[in-house]
Enzyme design. Structure first.
Site, PDB file in Angstrom:
ATOM      1  N   HIS A 196     -10.356  -6.591  -5.327  1.00 20.32           N
ATOM      2  CA  HIS A 196     -10.046  -6.586  -3.893  1.00 20.32           C
ATOM      3  C   HIS A 196     -11.040  -7.469  -3.125  1.00 20.32           C
ATOM      4  O   HIS A 196     -11.485  -7.131  -2.026  1.00 20.32           O
ATOM      5  CB  HIS A 196     -10.116  -5.147  -3.369  1.00 20.32           C
ATOM      6  CG  HIS A 196      -9.159  -4.824  -2.274  1.00 20.32           C
ATOM      7  ND1 HIS A 196      -8.077  -4.014  -2.437  1.00 20.32           N
ATOM      8  CD2 HIS A 196      -9.128  -5.196  -0.975  1.00 20.32           C
ATOM      9  CE1 HIS A 196      -7.428  -3.874  -1.294  1.00 20.32           C
ATOM     10  NE2 HIS A 196      -8.050  -4.596  -0.377  1.00 20.32           N
ATOM     11  N   ASP A 207      -6.180  -0.436  -6.316  1.00 19.00           N
ATOM     12  CA  ASP A 207      -7.640  -0.289  -6.328  1.00 19.00           C
ATOM     13  C   ASP A 207      -8.184   0.291  -5.023  1.00 19.00           C
ATOM     14  O   ASP A 207      -9.355   0.172  -4.725  1.00 19.00           O
ATOM     15  CB  ASP A 207      -8.315  -1.647  -6.609  1.00 19.00           C
ATOM     16  CG  ASP A 207      -7.939  -2.721  -5.592  1.00 19.00           C
ATOM     17  OD1 ASP A 207      -7.328  -2.379  -4.552  1.00 19.00           O
ATOM     18  OD2 ASP A 207      -8.245  -3.894  -5.829  1.00 19.00           O
ATOM     19  N   TYR A 262       0.894  -1.155   0.000  1.00 21.38           N
ATOM     20  CA  TYR A 262       0.000   0.000   0.000  1.00 21.38           C
ATOM     21  C   TYR A 262       0.927   1.198   0.000  1.00 21.38           C
ATOM     22  O   TYR A 262       1.798   1.318   0.877  1.00 21.38           O
ATOM     23  CB  TYR A 262      -0.854   0.023   1.262  1.00 21.38           C
ATOM     24  CG  TYR A 262      -2.126  -0.782   1.176  1.00 21.38           C
ATOM     25  CD1 TYR A 262      -3.001  -0.626   0.108  1.00 21.38           C
ATOM     26  CD2 TYR A 262      -2.476  -1.681   2.184  1.00 21.38           C
ATOM     27  CE1 TYR A 262      -4.184  -1.352   0.035  1.00 21.38           C
ATOM     28  CE2 TYR A 262      -3.656  -2.407   2.121  1.00 21.38           C
ATOM     29  CZ  TYR A 262      -4.501  -2.232   1.043  1.00 21.38           C
ATOM     30  OH  TYR A 262      -5.666  -2.940   0.974  1.00 21.38           O
TER      31      TYR A 262
HETATM   32  C1  LIG Z   1      -9.802  -9.795   5.087  1.00 26.92           C
HETATM   33  C2  LIG Z   1      -9.170  -9.325   3.824  1.00 26.92           C
HETATM   34  C3  LIG Z   1      -8.105  -8.446   3.903  1.00 26.92           C
HETATM   35  C4  LIG Z   1      -7.492  -8.016   2.736  1.00 26.92           C
HETATM   36  N1  LIG Z   1      -6.418  -7.188   2.844  1.00 26.92           N
HETATM   37  C5  LIG Z   1      -5.792  -6.783   1.713  1.00 26.92           C
HETATM   38  C6  LIG Z   1      -4.652  -5.954   1.801  1.00 26.92           C
HETATM   39  O1  LIG Z   1      -4.204  -5.586   2.885  1.00 26.92           O
HETATM   40  N2  LIG Z   1      -4.072  -5.558   0.645  1.00 26.92           N
HETATM   41  C7  LIG Z   1      -4.544  -5.953  -0.588  1.00 26.92           C
HETATM   42  O2  LIG Z   1      -3.990  -5.576  -1.604  1.00 26.92           O
HETATM   43  N3  LIG Z   1      -5.612  -6.757  -0.689  1.00 26.92           N
HETATM   44  C8  LIG Z   1      -6.242  -7.181   0.422  1.00 26.92           C
HETATM   45  N4  LIG Z   1      -7.319  -8.010   0.322  1.00 26.92           N
HETATM   46  C9  LIG Z   1      -7.745  -8.497  -1.006  1.00 26.92           C
HETATM   47  C10 LIG Z   1      -7.067  -9.835  -1.327  1.00 26.92           C
HETATM   48  O3  LIG Z   1      -5.697  -9.669  -1.570  1.00 26.92           O
HETATM   49  C11 LIG Z   1      -7.679 -10.481  -2.561  1.00 26.92           C
HETATM   50  O4  LIG Z   1      -7.684  -9.542  -3.608  1.00 26.92           O
HETATM   51  C12 LIG Z   1      -9.090 -10.997  -2.315  1.00 26.92           C
HETATM   52  O5  LIG Z   1      -9.214 -11.494  -1.019  1.00 26.92           O
HETATM   53  C13 LIG Z   1      -9.428 -12.104  -3.291  1.00 26.92           C
HETATM   54  O6  LIG Z   1     -10.747 -12.513  -3.115  1.00 26.92           O
HETATM   55  P1  LIG Z   1     -11.182 -13.794  -2.269  1.00 26.92           P
HETATM   56  O7  LIG Z   1     -11.138 -13.395  -0.832  1.00 26.92           O
HETATM   57  O8  LIG Z   1     -12.557 -14.057  -2.766  1.00 26.92           O
HETATM   58  O9  LIG Z   1     -10.228 -14.923  -2.582  1.00 26.92           O
HETATM   59  C14 LIG Z   1      -7.968  -8.454   1.469  1.00 26.92           C
HETATM   60  C15 LIG Z   1      -9.040  -9.330   1.406  1.00 26.92           C
HETATM   61  C16 LIG Z   1      -9.640  -9.767   2.571  1.00 26.92           C
HETATM   62  C17 LIG Z   1     -10.784 -10.730   2.461  1.00 26.92           C
END
Ligand SMILES: Cc1cc2nc3c(=O)[nH]c(=O)nc-3n(C[C@H](O)[C@H](O)[C@H](O)COP(=O)(O)O)c2cc1C
Length: 494
Positions: free
Chosen positions: A357, A267, A239
């Site tokens: 995301h 994003d 980030y």
């Molecule tokens: C609890 C949670 C925290 C997340 N934190 C981040 C993050 O800190 N940075 C980021 O780029 N994406 C984050 N994401 C997005 C994930 O990297 C990913 O794009 C997403 O979880 C994929 O979808 P899925 O949960 O259906 O597999 C987060 C997703 C979740 C569910």
């Protein structure tokens, strides 16, 4: 030697103008930090004069104070002999139910797919953690769509091909992976399990796959890198901080520590409204709110509380700067259309993640899998298909989903929630089992599809006529049974 301070002394510093807090045995004077705390002053004031460790630990890496605050904020150590054993709080009805579910959860061997882990996690996670992990933006349309979109792609198996041996191994950014899958970055791992993201690191090692380390991990970067074994490769998710000096230091540290790819999240110039999470209000103490008049965090959940440093001014030109400060391959995480994938290529990135995301940002944005065919066609048009690696994340729950993504041109898929749920329910062993299950499914899928290796999987193995029509014929029953809405008397909790 840090001075020893009695708990009674700490208790005197209990207000906005004079605020000491005990964190893991150390006493900190956080008075000047109150206005700067990303989650607002109130959550700190709730623990003014007291021990805040229980609230602090699950959402902060252990080195955060040393990293961000001047050394002088540490006033000393609390004298353990003076600490009263905390009066045991009477657990709420909800908490008692959670504890019961925890002690009677099914044995790990009964977990047969990713939905099983989600169902257990919903029962055993603390409500704040479930809200943070499971929430999507607004009405959670995109959250549902992410998995539903895979249901609009059908498979065309081929027969009489030697499938005695299946090899699902591949490379991601040149690094070996035993299956076209990586663990995507998800923040706040310790909300779900005391070992947090390190569970994922160890399971990734067991399975020879790659973990993406999140900027907002609740274990420290060093702990996560330290949990890696025998040259295990990891990527780093960034980030971008408004303070570019901090960003640069973080990137250089990741590179020096051996990370093999820099995934810049693009994003999230503003965090989406994840209402389930917001309802939890990490700080729900209205008395303190009144005292401080601080309304900033009145409706914030964990997500908004931790992300105020992210730079909304990040732009394409900054990619040049990133290229000047690191040799790690640069991947943009959160690309959502063909035009931006082509721009990423033109700006010299090595990859893109087609991702919304996990449905947590802009509701009504399309799923990564839907965008994939148009991205591959656009890359073909500029002769870049083999020059930019394309990954997809969001809604991947079955190996057939992985197969479909690979067939449409993805080098690999990222997985977020399923592994968080497996980790929260059963720790490292849960993550290992989840990955075992996905590999079993993948082996069967590849065999039944007549595709013994990854390179045998092609566009001709999938039927996508309905993919972008947004009509899902197969009911998405699994998601519907797991995701819940606001509980009211007219709509009681399931
Ligand atoms: C609890 C949670 C925290 C997340 N934190 C981040 C993050 O800190 N940075 C980021 O780029 N994406 C984050 N994401 C997005 C994930 O990297 C990913 O794009 C997403 O979880 C994929 O979808 P899925 O949960 O259906 O597999 C987060 C997703 C979740 C569910």
């Amino acid at each position: 030697m840090a001075p020893l301070i009695s708990a009674a002394e700490v208790a005197k510093h209990n207000n906005k103008g004079d605020c000491w807090v005990i964190l893991n045995g150390d006493v900190y004077d956080l008075t000047n930090f109150l206005p700067e705390h990303p989650a607002g002053a109130n959550i700190i004031l709730k623990y003014a004069g007291k021990d805040g460790s229980k609230a602090f630990n699950p959402i902060h890496p252990s080195d955060i104070i040393q990293k961000l605050l001047p050394a002088k904020v540490r006033v000393g150590k609390v004298d353990p002999a003076t600490l009263k054993a905390e009066a045991a709080e009477k657990p709420s009805e909800e908490e008692l139910q959670r504890q019961k579910a925890e002690s009677s959860k099914p044995p790990l061997s009964q977990m047969l797919n990713m939905w099983d882990f989600e169902a257990v996690a919903k029962q055993v996670l603390k409500k704040e953690a479930w809200a943070y992990y499971s929430s999507g933006a607004d009405d959670e349309i995109t959250l549902r769509e992410n998995h539903a979109a895979f249901g609009r792609i059908w498979l065309k198996p081929r027969i009489l091909i030697d499938v005695a041996k299946i090899d699902m191994s591949t490379t991601i950014l040149g690094q070996k992976s035993s299956i076209p899958l990586y663990i995507s970055a998800t923040a706040l791992g310790r909300l779900g399990h005391p070992d947090g993201e390190c569970n994922l690191t160890r399971a990734a090692h067991t399975h020879d796959i790659i973990q993406m380390i999140p900027t907002l991990a609740s274990c420290t970067f060093d702990e996560i890198r330290g949990a890696a074994r025998n040259g295990q490769h990891q990527f780093f998710q960034l980030y971008v901080n408004k303070d570019r000096k901090i960003t640069e230091a973080v990137v250089r540290k990741a590179e020096a520590a051996g990370c093999k790819g820099l995934f810049i999240t693009v994003d999230a110039p503003q965090l989406g409204r994840r209402e389930k999470d917001m309802r939890m209000k990490f700080d729900d103490d209205s008395a303190i709110q009144k005292e401080t008049g601080d309304r900033v965090d009145r409706n914030q959940g964990a997500a908004r509380a931790i992300s105020s440093f992210i730079d909304p001014a990040l732009k394409w030109d900054d990619i040049k700067w990133f290229k000047s400060i690191t040799k790690m391959p640069i991947v943009l995480k959160g690309v959502q259309c063909a035009e931006d994938a082509v721009l990423a290529y033109q700006y010299g990135c090595q990859g893109v993640v087609l991702s919304n995301h996990g449905g947590r940002q802009l509701d009504w944005s399309r799923s990564g899998i839907e965008i994939l065919p148009e991205v591959m066609a656009a890359l073909d048009a500029v002769g870049a298909r083999d020059k930019l690696e394309v990954y997809v994340d969001g809604g991947v729950r079955r190996a057939t989903d992985i197969f479909k993504a690979v067939a449409l041109g993805a080098k690999a898929v990222g997985i977020g929630r399923p592994l968080l749920y497996a980790m929260s329910s059963y720790g490292q062993a849960g993550v290992e089992r989840a990955l075992d299950l996905l590999k079993d499914e993948m082996e069967m899928t590849m065999r039944l599809m007549g595709t013994p290796t990854i390179k045998d999987i092609t566009r001709s193995h999938v039927i996508t006529d309905n993919l972008n029509k947004h009509i899902s014929v197969v009911e998405d029953f699994s998601m519907n049974s797991v995701y819940d809405r606001l509980s009211t008397s007219a709509n009681p909790k399931l």
